[in-house]
Every structure is written in C-alpha cells, then in structure tokens.
Write a protein that holds these residues in place. Structure first.
Motif, PDB file in Angstrom:
ATOM      1  N   PRO A 203       0.807  -1.221   0.000  1.00  0.00           N
ATOM      2  CA  PRO A 203       0.000   0.000   0.000  1.00  0.00           C
ATOM      3  C   PRO A 203       0.847   1.280   0.000  1.00  0.00           C
ATOM      4  O   PRO A 203       0.541   2.227  -0.727  1.00  0.00           O
ATOM      5  CB  PRO A 203      -0.819  -0.129   1.289  1.00  0.00           C
ATOM      6  N   ASN A 204       1.921   1.321   0.799  1.00  0.00           N
ATOM      7  CA  ASN A 204       2.773   2.505   0.822  1.00  0.00           C
ATOM      8  C   ASN A 204       3.433   2.754  -0.525  1.00  0.00           C
ATOM      9  O   ASN A 204       3.567   3.902  -0.968  1.00  0.00           O
ATOM     10  CB  ASN A 204       3.849   2.364   1.912  1.00  0.00           C
ATOM     11  N   GLN A 205       3.853   1.672  -1.178  1.00  0.00           N
ATOM     12  CA  GLN A 205       4.487   1.824  -2.484  1.00  0.00           C
ATOM     13  C   GLN A 205       3.505   2.335  -3.526  1.00  0.00           C
ATOM     14  O   GLN A 205       3.892   3.047  -4.455  1.00  0.00           O
ATOM     15  CB  GLN A 205       5.093   0.488  -2.914  1.00  0.00           C
ATOM     16  N   MET A 206       2.229   1.999  -3.371  1.00  0.00           N
ATOM     17  CA  MET A 206       1.225   2.518  -4.294  1.00  0.00           C
ATOM     18  C   MET A 206       1.108   4.036  -4.171  1.00  0.00           C
ATOM     19  O   MET A 206       0.981   4.746  -5.178  1.00  0.00           O
ATOM     20  CB  MET A 206      -0.130   1.870  -4.032  1.00  0.00           C
ATOM     21  N   HIS A 207       1.183   4.530  -2.948  1.00  0.00           N
ATOM     22  CA  HIS A 207       1.123   5.976  -2.751  1.00  0.00           C
ATOM     23  C   HIS A 207       2.367   6.651  -3.314  1.00  0.00           C
ATOM     24  O   HIS A 207       2.290   7.759  -3.855  1.00  0.00           O
ATOM     25  CB  HIS A 207       0.956   6.293  -1.267  1.00  0.00           C
ATOM     26  N   VAL A 208       3.521   6.008  -3.192  1.00  0.00           N
ATOM     27  CA  VAL A 208       4.753   6.553  -3.775  1.00  0.00           C
ATOM     28  C   VAL A 208       4.632   6.594  -5.298  1.00  0.00           C
ATOM     29  O   VAL A 208       5.025   7.567  -5.943  1.00  0.00           O
ATOM     30  CB  VAL A 208       5.976   5.720  -3.358  1.00  0.00           C
ATOM     31  N   MET A 209       4.073   5.534  -5.881  1.00  0.00           N
ATOM     32  CA  MET A 209       3.867   5.504  -7.324  1.00  0.00           C
ATOM     33  C   MET A 209       2.927   6.624  -7.757  1.00  0.00           C
ATOM     34  O   MET A 209       3.144   7.281  -8.789  1.00  0.00           O
ATOM     35  CB  MET A 209       3.289   4.154  -7.738  1.00  0.00           C
ATOM     36  N   MET A 210       1.902   6.853  -6.972  1.00  0.00           N
ATOM     37  CA  MET A 210       0.946   7.905  -7.299  1.00  0.00           C
ATOM     38  C   MET A 210       1.644   9.261  -7.344  1.00  0.00           C
ATOM     39  O   MET A 210       1.392  10.078  -8.236  1.00  0.00           O
ATOM     40  CB  MET A 210      -0.165   7.911  -6.244  1.00  0.00           C
ATOM     41  N   TYR A 211       2.541   9.467  -6.398  1.00  0.00           N
ATOM     42  CA  TYR A 211       3.301  10.720  -6.351  1.00  0.00           C
ATOM     43  C   TYR A 211       4.199  10.855  -7.583  1.00  0.00           C
ATOM     44  O   TYR A 211       4.220  11.897  -8.246  1.00  0.00           O
ATOM     45  CB  TYR A 211       4.151  10.768  -5.081  1.00  0.00           C
ATOM     46  N   GLY A 212       4.918   9.788  -7.898  1.00  0.00           N
ATOM     47  CA  GLY A 212       5.853   9.851  -9.011  1.00  0.00           C
ATOM     48  C   GLY A 212       5.178   9.978 -10.362  1.00  0.00           C
ATOM     49  O   GLY A 212       5.652  10.701 -11.242  1.00  0.00           O
ATOM     50  N   VAL A 213       4.050   9.284 -10.539  1.00  0.00           N
ATOM     51  CA  VAL A 213       3.384   9.275 -11.839  1.00  0.00           C
ATOM     52  C   VAL A 213       2.554  10.527 -12.069  1.00  0.00           C
ATOM     53  O   VAL A 213       2.584  11.116 -13.152  1.00  0.00           O
ATOM     54  CB  VAL A 213       2.494   8.023 -11.973  1.00  0.00           C
ATOM     55  N   TYR A 214       1.820  10.981 -11.044  1.00  0.00           N
ATOM     56  CA  TYR A 214       0.834  12.033 -11.264  1.00  0.00           C
ATOM     57  C   TYR A 214       1.155  13.385 -10.631  1.00  0.00           C
ATOM     58  O   TYR A 214       0.592  14.395 -11.043  1.00  0.00           O
ATOM     59  CB  TYR A 214      -0.534  11.574 -10.746  1.00  0.00           C
ATOM     60  N   ARG A 215       2.037  13.420  -9.630  1.00  0.00           N
ATOM     61  CA  ARG A 215       2.194  14.677  -8.892  1.00  0.00           C
ATOM     62  C   ARG A 215       3.544  15.346  -9.060  1.00  0.00           C
ATOM     63  O   ARG A 215       3.645  16.560  -9.034  1.00  0.00           O
ATOM     64  CB  ARG A 215       1.918  14.434  -7.409  1.00  0.00           C
ATOM     65  N   LEU A 216       4.602  14.564  -9.198  1.00  0.00           N
ATOM     66  CA  LEU A 216       5.927  15.139  -9.359  1.00  0.00           C
ATOM     67  C   LEU A 216       6.065  15.770 -10.739  1.00  0.00           C
ATOM     68  O   LEU A 216       5.751  15.153 -11.747  1.00  0.00           O
ATOM     69  CB  LEU A 216       6.996  14.057  -9.176  1.00  0.00           C
TER      70      LEU A 216
END
Length: 285
Positions: free
Chosen positions: A250-263
């Motif tokens: 679950p934590n890695q999914m949130h990191v992916m969300m940050y990298g793909v959509y927010r950064l």
C-alpha cells in the motif's frame, strides 16, 4: 496469493472515459470509432490493500463495483458466495458481461498488489480493435498453452467476453473446477476456456518491444537492470509507456501515485496530442 485468505473481493472499475471525455475526434458509432471504454476489476484480499487501491490509481477510473466472498457492507460489495478464485472470476465476468456488454469494449483484471497507469492503458488500446477475439497482457508459455499471467494484469476485448460467456455453461470446454489431482491457477483456467473459444493471448509491448504489463515492481525492475544492464539502467528497465507494475505494498502505491501524477519538473512542457480527462465531478488527482 489469495487462495488462503479468509476474505477476498473483486473491484470492477470503468477505467476509460466515455466518448465525451476524450479530447479528440471520437464521433460515430461505438464499434466503428472504437471508443475504448474499459471495465476493470481487481482481486482484493485485505482492507489495507483495498484502501490503497481506492485512494490511488482507481481515482482515474469512472466507476467501481466490488465483488466479495461474503457480504461486506463497508465495501458495498456484490457477494460471490465462494472463496474459489476461479469461480469468483467466472461469476464476475458473467456479471460484468450481462450488465455492461453494451457499454464497454475492454475488460481489465488485476491483482490488489498491482498499480495501473490508466492513461497509458487507454493510449495502448487506441489502436486495438475490441471486435477481434484476443486478450492481452504479459504472456507466459506453459507446455502447449500460452496464456496471460495474472501478475501483470489481463485485458479482454468485448468479443473475447462474448465468446467466454458462451462457454461458461459448457463444462466440457470451460469446467468450473480444474484437475482433481492438482489445482491450476485461475489465469490458466481462463486461458483454457478462451482457447476453446478461439481467443488467443497477445503479449503487450511498446514500439521498442518492451513489455508494458509488468509482473514486478518498479524497484525490483530497476535493481535487476542495474545487475544485468549496468550501463543502460533506464533502457534496460521499463517501458516509458508502462501500464502496470505488480508486487506493491500500500505505501508503495502511494509513492507511485506521487511519481506518476504529482511530481513535475519546472519548465518542462508535455506536448501530447491526445489527453484523457476524468468525468465531471470525479474524485481525481
């Protein structure tokens, strides 16, 4: 694996915006202009995984329905009344086809540990014809059987769904149970049924021949690239248009969300000719 979990569920998600949500020329009839509406479902086994999936990439979907092995009010789920993953898959496919066959052209299946980049899935399907009998993802060879593995996610066209649905009540071609001596995985059982229906697996690759449905996480893929391609880590790792990664917490999914959509890199402008927008009023990043 989900076989021994006391509770399991499935989410069905419409991952593609309808015609009016696409920026581009998508006029005409549904089948002729290939509006790539997609119906997605995932298998969920624990509350934390379900919460992570709901809070991250499924925000880029239009609709979600949940299928569980028992009544779960908090999920507003549809009770499949079985813990057998193949039976759940069959029932979910039948439910989706019966209810949504006139609305969606693509059906996407993934594990709860899978992170999907929905916009890349939409883009990948643009040049595919849903009226053709095939399904795609990361293919695996097992003897004479080539099938799409669950680890990377599975996409079925509407034609494949039609043919599968026609076989669900023919036990000689699509049995509810596997062999009596050993149990084969649901993705293999699905492949056997689809093969009888004349539906064959296709490995999903980008223009450079790289897989876009990944069976591993980004971190593991990079680590392997550093080992086997130390001078070409990026080139040896992953496709720029990857659709899925698997094996995430679950934590890695949130990191992916940050990298793909927010950064974002300041000053860098993307010039994509086609943009996929979420439906009005959706909870989207």
């Amino acid at each position: 694996m989900l076989w021994n979990e006391p509770f399991s569920s499935r989410i069905l998600v419409d991952t593609l915006a309808r015609g009016q949500s696409l920026i581009g020329d998508w006029s005409g009839s549904r089948m002729h202009n290939h509006e790539h509406n997609t119906y997605t479902y995932l298998k969920i086994s624990m509350d934390c995984l379900w919460a992570a999936v709901k809070e991250t990439w499924t925000k880029h979907c239009d609709k979600a329905e949940f299928f569980s092995s028992e009544n779960v009010k908090v999920f507003e789920s549809i009770n499949m009344d079985t813990n057998d993953m193949w039976l759940m898959m069959r029932k979910a496919y039948k439910y989706a086809f019966d209810k949504y066959r006139d609305q969606y052209n693509w059906f996407f299946l993934a594990r709860p540990t899978t992170f999907a980049i929905i916009e890349n899935l939409k883009y990948f399907l643009l040049k595919k014809d849903p009226s053709q009998p095939f399904y795609l993802g990361h293919t695996i060879k097992s003897g004479d059987l080539e099938y799409v593995g669950m680890e990377g996610g599975i996409v079925l066209s509407i034609e494949s769904m039609k043919r599968l649905n026609s076989l669900l009540n023919i036990p000689e071609k699509c049995p509810e149970q596997g062999g009596m001596i050993w149990k084969i995985s649901e993705d293999k059982q699905l492949a056997v049924c689809l093969k009888y229906a004349g539906v064959f697996a296709e490995n999903a690759e980008d223009a450079d021949g790289k897989d876009v449905f990944n069976t591993k996480s980004v971190g593991l893929s990079i680590k392997e690239a550093m080992t086997y391609h130390p001078n070409q880590v990026v080139e040896g790792c992953c496709s720029d248009m990857a659709v899925t990664f698997n094996g995430l917490t679950p934590n890695q999914m949130h990191v992916m969300m940050y990298g793909v959509y927010r950064l974002r890199a300041f000053g860098h402008i993307f010039n994509d000719a086609l943009v996929f927008l979420p439906p009005n009023g959706s909870d989207n990043d």
